[in-house]
Design an enzyme around this catalytic site. Structure first.
Site, mmCIF file in Angstrom:
data_model
loop_
_atom_site.group_PDB
_atom_site.id
_atom_site.type_symbol
_atom_site.label_atom_id
_atom_site.label_comp_id
_atom_site.label_asym_id
_atom_site.label_seq_id
_atom_site.Cartn_x
_atom_site.Cartn_y
_atom_site.Cartn_z
ATOM 1 N N LYS A 14 0.822 -1.219 0.000
ATOM 2 C CA LYS A 14 0.000 0.000 0.000
ATOM 3 C C LYS A 14 0.854 1.266 0.000
ATOM 4 O O LYS A 14 0.608 2.201 -0.762
ATOM 5 C CB LYS A 14 -0.919 0.031 1.228
ATOM 6 N N ARG A 89 -11.527 0.637 8.520
ATOM 7 C CA ARG A 89 -11.015 -0.574 9.147
ATOM 8 C C ARG A 89 -12.118 -1.574 9.466
ATOM 9 O O ARG A 89 -11.844 -2.709 9.839
ATOM 10 C CB ARG A 89 -10.255 -0.228 10.425
ATOM 11 N N ARG A 128 12.113 -8.335 6.033
ATOM 12 C CA ARG A 128 12.292 -6.893 6.201
ATOM 13 C C ARG A 128 13.353 -6.580 7.259
ATOM 14 O O ARG A 128 13.368 -7.142 8.334
ATOM 15 C CB ARG A 128 10.962 -6.245 6.591
ATOM 16 N N ARG A 163 12.155 -6.151 13.195
ATOM 17 C CA ARG A 163 11.136 -5.936 14.204
ATOM 18 C C ARG A 163 10.751 -7.266 14.853
ATOM 19 O O ARG A 163 10.712 -8.300 14.189
ATOM 20 C CB ARG A 163 9.887 -5.299 13.581
ATOM 21 N N ARG A 174 -1.648 -11.988 11.772
ATOM 22 C CA ARG A 174 -2.093 -10.705 11.227
ATOM 23 C C ARG A 174 -2.920 -10.900 9.955
ATOM 24 O O ARG A 174 -3.902 -10.204 9.732
ATOM 25 C CB ARG A 174 -0.884 -9.807 10.934
#
Length: 222
Positions: A14, A89, A128, A163, A174
């Site tokens: 996004k 959301r 990442r 992270r 998620r």
């Protein structure tokens, strides 16, 4: 230009797509998290309410989010088109947003749902790496996005870190949560005839696809 709503699970691209559209066509990127933090810095009643909630770690309720969105999209910089990222959301927010834009006499725009295979999504997240100093993002599974020296930022030479929640188990949770919440929104916009699915496996092709959709709809972009 038509206003856009971007729907996608984290890691689907996004932010990359929004950045490209803003740079090329002058869209305003409206990230819910960013504008809530920005609004919390304003010394007025709404800003104070939002700041108190954020400081306490409490989710900002729908009515305050909607008020913040309404204030933002009426700013002069949004007249030529904006991109909503992270909103709506839930289904109730989507319905309230529809009521809002009708009241404000704004075009409902279109909804872009970014999709990509789960295995690639997992690589984007678990691979990442983030610079501890300048925040530049890398990915160890991508030749284009990997750092030249393992664990070291190309730009500033600082160390890279992963992270804590960028792992496969957390990411699968998620993804499950995202689809439980988002499927009703996807169906809602699909039934309205304004939802378009775009494969975001390749960010350049995703941009081209969105441009083609806008061109097909008669939204002239140069």
């Amino acid at each position: 230009m038509k206003n856009l709503i971007l729907l996608a699970v984290q890691g689907a691209g996004k932010g990359t797509l929004a950045k490209a559209l803003c740079k090329k066509y002058g869209y305003v990127h409206i990230s819910t998290g960013d504008i809530l933090r920005q609004r919390a810095s304003v010394d007025d009643e709404l800003g104070t309410q939002i700041k108190n909630l954020i400081d306490k770690g409490i989710l900002v309720p729908d009515d305050l989010i909607l008020k913040t969105i309404e204030d933002k999209i009426q700013e002069s910089e949004c007249r030529n088109g904006y991109i909503l990222d992270g909103f709506p959301r839930n289904l109730e927010q989507a319905k309230k947003y529809d009521e809002m834009i009708k009241r404000l006499n704004l075009d409902e725009g279109i909804v872009i749902h970014l999709t990509l295979p789960e295995d690639l999504l997992l690589k984007r997240i678990t691979g990442r790496r983030i610079c501890s100093s300048c925040g530049l993002i890398y990915n160890i599974y991508s030749d284009q996005m990997n750092s030249k020296q393992d664990g070291i930022c190309d730009e500033c030479g600082s160390s890279l870190y992963q992270r804590a929640d960028d792992n496969e188990e957390s990411m699968k949770n998620r993804i499950d949560t995202y689809f439980k919440v988002t499927v009703p929104i996807i169906d809602y916009y699909k039934n309205k005839g304004i939802l378009y699915e775009v494969d975001s496996t390749d960010s350049n092709n995703a941009l081209i696809s969105v441009e083609s959709i806008l061109g097909f709809l008669g939204d002239h972009i140069d």
